[in-house]
Design a protein around this motif. Structure first.
Motif, PDB file in Angstrom:
ATOM      1  N   ASN A  88      11.449  11.052   8.509  1.00 25.78           N
ATOM      2  CA  ASN A  88       9.827  11.477   8.331  1.00 25.78           C
ATOM      3  C   ASN A  88       9.330  12.590   9.189  1.00 25.78           C
ATOM      4  N   GLU A 136       5.549  14.039   4.736  1.00 25.97           N
ATOM      5  CA  GLU A 136       4.449  13.335   4.453  1.00 25.97           C
ATOM      6  C   GLU A 136       3.414  13.742   4.395  1.00 25.97           C
ATOM      7  N   ASP A 172       2.827   9.601   0.046  1.00 23.33           N
ATOM      8  CA  ASP A 172       2.126   8.423   0.556  1.00 23.33           C
ATOM      9  C   ASP A 172       0.894   8.398  -0.509  1.00 23.33           C
ATOM     10  N   GLN A 175      -2.703   7.732   1.404  1.00 22.51           N
ATOM     11  CA  GLN A 175      -3.171   8.925   1.783  1.00 22.51           C
ATOM     12  C   GLN A 175      -3.535   9.795   0.606  1.00 22.51           C
ATOM     13  N   GLN A 198       5.728   5.988  -0.213  1.00 27.29           N
ATOM     14  CA  GLN A 198       4.829   4.922   0.422  1.00 27.29           C
ATOM     15  C   GLN A 198       3.586   4.504  -0.057  1.00 27.29           C
ATOM     16  N   GLU A 234       3.841   0.535   3.560  1.00 25.83           N
ATOM     17  CA  GLU A 234       3.224   0.957   4.788  1.00 25.83           C
ATOM     18  C   GLU A 234       1.887   0.423   4.976  1.00 25.83           C
TER      19      GLU A 234
END
Length: 257
Positions: A88, A136, A172, A175, A198, A234
């Motif tokens: 990552n 990410e 993600d 996020q 994620q 996560e």
């Protein structure tokens, strides 16, 4: 879809190798963050399947690129030892609290070009060793102010520009919900470039079902697209790790109502 769980945020009262064992015993793959503080031999001994890990120790896509590449190659060797296929990346080196070591509140055109060239070099490094680097997205509104290339639109643009199979997205959704929203359309747009997804819920960053994101609908959209990659939790556990893992599994295995 394969389901993975980040050992950094679950079973936090246990030693790290025991966390990995518990996640593995529950039937999940395992995500870890930095390898520098880990007993790699102990992690390997658990026999767990590792999904992803941090792919660099220092540097940035736009400055100290040589340092980034050196530590990325060091990370690759650890990944190969663990059998971990994905490494990552973020736009820049992060402190332990998630803030950038060197903030960049304005990203120039020259920084975009430098980042793309750095990612090209990382993709070639991944090709050489048979691993994948994943870039990410982060949110700059709440958790990571000052991180360059934070939005999913930014990371997608960079991955598209490089156009190499050993560079993909770590999308993600926690996020992205904070920074952009419209998650299902984002997934459709990013689908050809996904390396891993994620998840955590908003606003508390706990497991699916504890916030505003309809994860069963997202799971249905992923199935419709034919996604057969990894979804990694996560997140923090809202009220016990076993419950959090059950909610995560249910969100991605049960049909949406």
């Amino acid at each position: 879809m394969r389901l993975a769980v980040c050992a950094e945020l679950m079973f936090v009262d246990l030693p790290f190798a025991e966390r990995v064992e518990r996640i593995d015993a529950a039937g999940f793959d395992v995500e870890i963050w930095t390898w520098m503080s880990k007993d790699i031999a102990a992690l390997k001994k658990t026999g767990a399947v590792f999904s992803s890990m941090t792919g660099y120790v220092g540097g940035s896509l736009t400055h100290e690129q040589d340092r980034l590449l050196v530590t990325a190659e060091q990370s690759v060797h650890v990944a190969l030892e663990l059998g971990c296929p994905r490494l990552n990346l973020h736009g820049t080196e992060l402190r332990l609290d998630g803030l950038p070591v060197t903030p960049a509140y304005e990203v120039t055109g020259a920084m975009w070009l430098t980042a793309a060239r750095t990612l090209e070099r990382l993709a070639k490094l991944g090709e050489r060793y048979g691993v994948m680097f994943v870039l990410e997205n982060l949110n700059t509104e709440v958790n990571h102010p000052g991180v360059p290339f934070g939005k999913a639109a930014d990371t997608l643009a960079l991955v598209e520009a490089v156009g190499h199979p050993h560079l993909r997205l770590m999308l993600d959704l926690y996020q992205a919900q904070i920074g952009e929203g419209n998650l299902i359309e984002l997934i459709r747009k990013a689908f050809p470039y996904l390396g891993e997804i994620q998840v955590a819920d908003v606003p508390t960053r706990c497991e699916p079902g504890t916030g505003e994101i309809n994860y069963p609908m997202i799971a249905a959209a992923l199935r419709e697209l034919g996604y057969d990659g990894t979804v990694g939790l996560e997140a923090f556990a809202s009220a016990g790790t076993d419950l959090a893992l059950r909610r995560f599994r249910d969100a991605f295995t049960k049909e949406a109502i």
